[in-house]
Design a protein around this motif. Structure first.
Motif, PDB file in Angstrom:
ATOM      1  N   GLN A  43       1.220  -1.055  -0.111  1.00 56.60           N
ATOM      2  CA  GLN A  43      -0.090   0.005   0.127  1.00 56.60           C
ATOM      3  C   GLN A  43       0.500   1.164  -0.274  1.00 56.60           C
ATOM      4  O   GLN A  43       0.733   2.159  -0.670  1.00 56.60           O
ATOM      5  N   ILE A  44       1.701   1.331   0.731  1.00 54.47           N
ATOM      6  CA  ILE A  44       2.491   2.657   0.515  1.00 54.47           C
ATOM      7  C   ILE A  44       3.761   3.151  -0.620  1.00 54.47           C
ATOM      8  O   ILE A  44       3.621   3.681  -0.777  1.00 54.47           O
ATOM      9  N   VAL A  45       3.754   1.598  -1.092  1.00 47.08           N
ATOM     10  CA  VAL A  45       4.510   1.307  -2.660  1.00 47.08           C
ATOM     11  C   VAL A  45       3.360   2.249  -4.004  1.00 47.08           C
ATOM     12  O   VAL A  45       3.913   3.226  -4.577  1.00 47.08           O
ATOM     13  N   LEU A  46       2.585   1.914  -3.579  1.00 49.42           N
ATOM     14  CA  LEU A  46       1.156   2.318  -4.414  1.00 49.42           C
ATOM     15  C   LEU A  46       0.984   4.045  -4.236  1.00 49.42           C
ATOM     16  O   LEU A  46       0.651   4.503  -5.253  1.00 49.42           O
ATOM     17  N   LEU A  47       0.669   4.136  -2.854  1.00 52.45           N
ATOM     18  CA  LEU A  47       0.301   5.122  -2.702  1.00 52.45           C
ATOM     19  C   LEU A  47       1.712   6.299  -3.189  1.00 52.45           C
ATOM     20  O   LEU A  47       1.599   7.515  -3.463  1.00 52.45           O
ATOM     21  N   GLY A  48       3.159   5.841  -3.365  1.00 57.97           N
ATOM     22  CA  GLY A  48       4.042   6.881  -3.559  1.00 57.97           C
ATOM     23  C   GLY A  48       4.549   6.758  -4.693  1.00 57.97           C
ATOM     24  O   GLY A  48       4.323   7.432  -5.071  1.00 57.97           O
ATOM     25  N   CYS A  49       3.382   5.488  -5.885  1.00 55.96           N
ATOM     26  CA  CYS A  49       3.213   5.381  -7.661  1.00 55.96           C
ATOM     27  C   CYS A  49       2.295   7.189  -8.000  1.00 55.96           C
ATOM     28  O   CYS A  49       2.738   6.883  -8.798  1.00 55.96           O
ATOM     29  N   ASN A  50       0.849   6.560  -7.359  1.00 60.22           N
ATOM     30  CA  ASN A  50      -0.003   7.926  -6.986  1.00 60.22           C
ATOM     31  C   ASN A  50       0.988   9.266  -6.834  1.00 60.22           C
ATOM     32  O   ASN A  50       0.510   9.939  -7.648  1.00 60.22           O
ATOM     33  N   ILE A  51       1.444   9.269  -6.088  1.00 62.49           N
ATOM     34  CA  ILE A  51       2.018  10.071  -5.618  1.00 62.49           C
ATOM     35  C   ILE A  51       2.766  11.750  -6.497  1.00 62.49           C
ATOM     36  O   ILE A  51       2.776  12.456  -7.515  1.00 62.49           O
ATOM     37  N   VAL A  52       3.627  10.520  -7.441  1.00 60.21           N
ATOM     38  CA  VAL A  52       4.374  10.456  -8.288  1.00 60.21           C
ATOM     39  C   VAL A  52       4.033  11.444  -9.762  1.00 60.21           C
ATOM     40  O   VAL A  52       4.347  11.446 -10.548  1.00 60.21           O
ATOM     41  N   CYS A  53       2.501  10.015 -10.046  1.00 58.58           N
ATOM     42  CA  CYS A  53       1.579  10.614 -10.947  1.00 58.58           C
ATOM     43  C   CYS A  53       1.053  11.358 -11.004  1.00 58.58           C
ATOM     44  O   CYS A  53       0.915  11.946 -12.186  1.00 58.58           O
ATOM     45  N   HIS A  54       0.835  12.143  -9.664  1.00 65.31           N
ATOM     46  CA  HIS A  54      -0.332  13.314  -9.220  1.00 65.31           C
ATOM     47  C   HIS A  54       0.288  13.937 -10.302  1.00 65.31           C
ATOM     48  O   HIS A  54       0.198  15.842 -10.472  1.00 65.31           O
ATOM     49  N   VAL A  55       2.157  14.584  -9.843  1.00 64.33           N
ATOM     50  CA  VAL A  55       3.185  15.892  -9.697  1.00 64.33           C
ATOM     51  C   VAL A  55       3.527  15.648 -11.238  1.00 64.33           C
ATOM     52  O   VAL A  55       3.380  16.615 -12.077  1.00 64.33           O
ATOM     53  N   GLY A  56       3.331  14.493 -11.869  1.00 65.36           N
ATOM     54  CA  GLY A  56       3.810  14.470 -13.611  1.00 65.36           C
ATOM     55  C   GLY A  56       2.322  15.148 -13.630  1.00 65.36           C
ATOM     56  O   GLY A  56       2.351  15.796 -14.995  1.00 65.36           O
ATOM     57  N   VAL A  57       0.802  14.790 -13.725  1.00 64.56           N
ATOM     58  CA  VAL A  57      -0.211  15.493 -14.048  1.00 64.56           C
ATOM     59  C   VAL A  57      -0.328  17.140 -14.022  1.00 64.56           C
ATOM     60  O   VAL A  57      -0.931  17.647 -15.076  1.00 64.56           O
ATOM     61  N   LEU A  58      -0.148  17.317 -12.683  1.00 68.39           N
ATOM     62  CA  LEU A  58      -0.642  17.916 -12.475  1.00 68.39           C
ATOM     63  C   LEU A  58       0.965  19.178 -13.660  1.00 68.39           C
ATOM     64  O   LEU A  58       0.251  20.492 -13.953  1.00 68.39           O
ATOM     65  N   LEU A  59       1.942  18.953 -13.656  1.00 68.36           N
ATOM     66  CA  LEU A  59       3.315  19.516 -14.533  1.00 68.36           C
ATOM     67  C   LEU A  59       2.635  19.712 -15.694  1.00 68.36           C
ATOM     68  O   LEU A  59       2.983  20.628 -16.600  1.00 68.36           O
ATOM     69  N   LEU A  60       2.035  18.667 -16.771  1.00 67.52           N
ATOM     70  CA  LEU A  60       1.638  18.154 -18.126  1.00 67.52           C
ATOM     71  C   LEU A  60       0.211  19.225 -18.265  1.00 67.52           C
ATOM     72  O   LEU A  60       0.664  19.809 -19.086  1.00 67.52           O
ATOM     73  N   HIS A  61      -0.837  19.943 -17.374  1.00 67.79           N
ATOM     74  CA  HIS A  61      -1.798  20.120 -17.182  1.00 67.79           C
ATOM     75  C   HIS A  61      -1.375  21.699 -17.280  1.00 67.79           C
ATOM     76  O   HIS A  61      -1.558  22.258 -17.731  1.00 67.79           O
ATOM     77  N   PHE A  62      -0.126  21.779 -16.785  1.00 68.47           N
ATOM     78  CA  PHE A  62       0.544  24.008 -17.033  1.00 68.47           C
ATOM     79  C   PHE A  62       1.392  23.896 -18.058  1.00 68.47           C
ATOM     80  O   PHE A  62       1.289  24.856 -18.871  1.00 68.47           O
ATOM     81  N   MET A  63       1.590  22.318 -18.617  1.00 66.06           N
ATOM     82  CA  MET A  63       2.964  22.997 -19.771  1.00 66.06           C
ATOM     83  C   MET A  63       2.137  22.582 -20.973  1.00 66.06           C
ATOM     84  O   MET A  63       2.629  23.522 -22.036  1.00 66.06           O
ATOM     85  N   LYS A  64       0.861  21.848 -20.710  1.00 60.67           N
ATOM     86  CA  LYS A  64       0.235  21.844 -22.682  1.00 60.67           C
ATOM     87  C   LYS A  64      -0.802  22.585 -22.417  1.00 60.67           C
ATOM     88  O   LYS A  64      -0.925  23.097 -21.436  1.00 60.67           O
ATOM     89  N   ARG A  65      -0.871  23.455 -23.962  1.00 60.79           N
ATOM     90  CA  ARG A  65      -1.984  24.489 -24.047  1.00 60.79           C
ATOM     91  C   ARG A  65      -3.522  23.815 -24.108  1.00 60.79           C
ATOM     92  O   ARG A  65      -3.837  22.424 -24.516  1.00 60.79           O
ATOM     93  N   GLY A  66      -4.223  24.320 -23.739  1.00 59.07           N
ATOM     94  CA  GLY A  66      -5.354  23.541 -22.906  1.00 59.07           C
ATOM     95  C   GLY A  66      -5.295  23.115 -21.557  1.00 59.07           C
ATOM     96  O   GLY A  66      -6.516  22.741 -21.206  1.00 59.07           O
TER      97      GLY A  66
END
Length: 289
Positions: A215-238
């Motif tokens: 569960q700790i590994v899964l939560l850690g992977c989710n945190i990393v992916c959430h950071v990636g979504v946030l970065l892409l949201h501001f980097m991509k047009r729209g």
């Protein structure tokens, strides 16, 4: 055989033509969502209180092979969803690559960030829907815990309710990141429920908290992916599709992480308190000898 597997998991008309709608999907209304979660919490509390009234002792009640059968079923379901969404994601990447060129999107970016205007239809969302339904089967673990351990965990109630709610949001708002989230979660569930089946049939357990570690590994992977979504949201047009639901999803994930760490720390401290008197007793005996 491989061709049949690909057909039944990603190319069947019912999968390709799937659409999240009131006419085609069972359990896709807000009223159903809140009613089902409320019913789950109510029956869990009712069963717990009923057993306290009927049985004054705290001894576990035997369930026979039911927990082992449930664990094996969840392993098979999780592996099916994992395989299905891998094949479906590959097929969607193949079929819609031309559309992504307009938005300068790569397959990896698509896994984290759906383009604006994405609708909850097609192969990937079919397996997202199956994953949403499988969350209800996952809640049966709560009733097993009540029977076997004679206690009701508030964290377990909250965690299962939030996971059902988040799975609904993924479909309702075509939320970004759900493909990777389902892949990570079903892979984790396959391992965790495989371990539970292993121990349920009497085989030796691990010398460390295996389930909590997964569960700790899964939560850690989710945190990393959430950071990636946030970065892409501001980097991509729209930005990314369903970002509002993603923000709410992130808040719920943070709440789950906080409750899990709190639960894990309390469990660790409780185990240390239990081990301490035993170690003191052994040291006293050795001195007497």
């Amino acid at each position: 055989m491989i061709e049949n597997l690909i057909y039944y998991l990603s190319e069947r008309p019912s999968i390709v033509n799937f659409r999240w709608s009131h006419s085609q999907s069972w359990g896709n209304t807000w009223s159903f969502l809140f009613t089902s979660i409320a019913a789950y919490i109510f029956f869990s509390l009712f069963l717990h209180l009923l057993l306290l009234l009927l049985f004054r002792h705290r001894r576990p009640l035997p369930l026979g092979p039911i927990p082992a059968f449930h664990s094996l079923s969840m392993v098979l379901i999780s592996l099916t969803i994992f395989t299905g969404i891998v094949l479906s994601a590959a097929a969607d990447i193949r079929d819609t690559r031309w559309f992504w060129r307009r938005y300068k999107t790569t397959p990896f970016q698509w896994l984290l960030c759906f383009p604006l205007g994405t609708r909850p239809s097609g192969r990937v969302f079919f397996w997202s829907y199956i994953f949403y339904l499988s969350r209800f089967l996952h809640t049966l673990r709560t009733f097993f815990t009540i029977f076997q351990r004679r206690k009701l965990s508030v964290f377990q109630l909250f965690n299962n309710s939030i996971l059902i709610f988040m799975s609904f949001l993924w479909l309702e708002f075509s939320q970004s990141f759900q493909v990777l989230a389902i892949l990570l979660t079903t892979l984790s569930y396959s391992i965790v429920y495989g371990y539970r089946f292993w121990t349920a049939i009497g085989l030796p357990s691990a010398c460390f908290p295996f389930v909590a570690g997964c569960q700790i590994v899964l939560l850690g992977c989710n945190i990393v992916c959430h950071v990636g979504v946030l970065l892409l949201h501001f980097m991509k047009r729209g930005g990314c599709n369903g970002i509002g639901a993603w923000v709410f999803n992130s808040v719920l994930n943070a709440a789950i992480l906080f409750l899990f760490l709190n639960f894990y720390v309390k469990m660790h401290l409780r185990n240390r308190k239990v081990k301490a008197p035993a170690e003191n007793l052994n040291s006293a005996k050795s001195k007497d000898i």
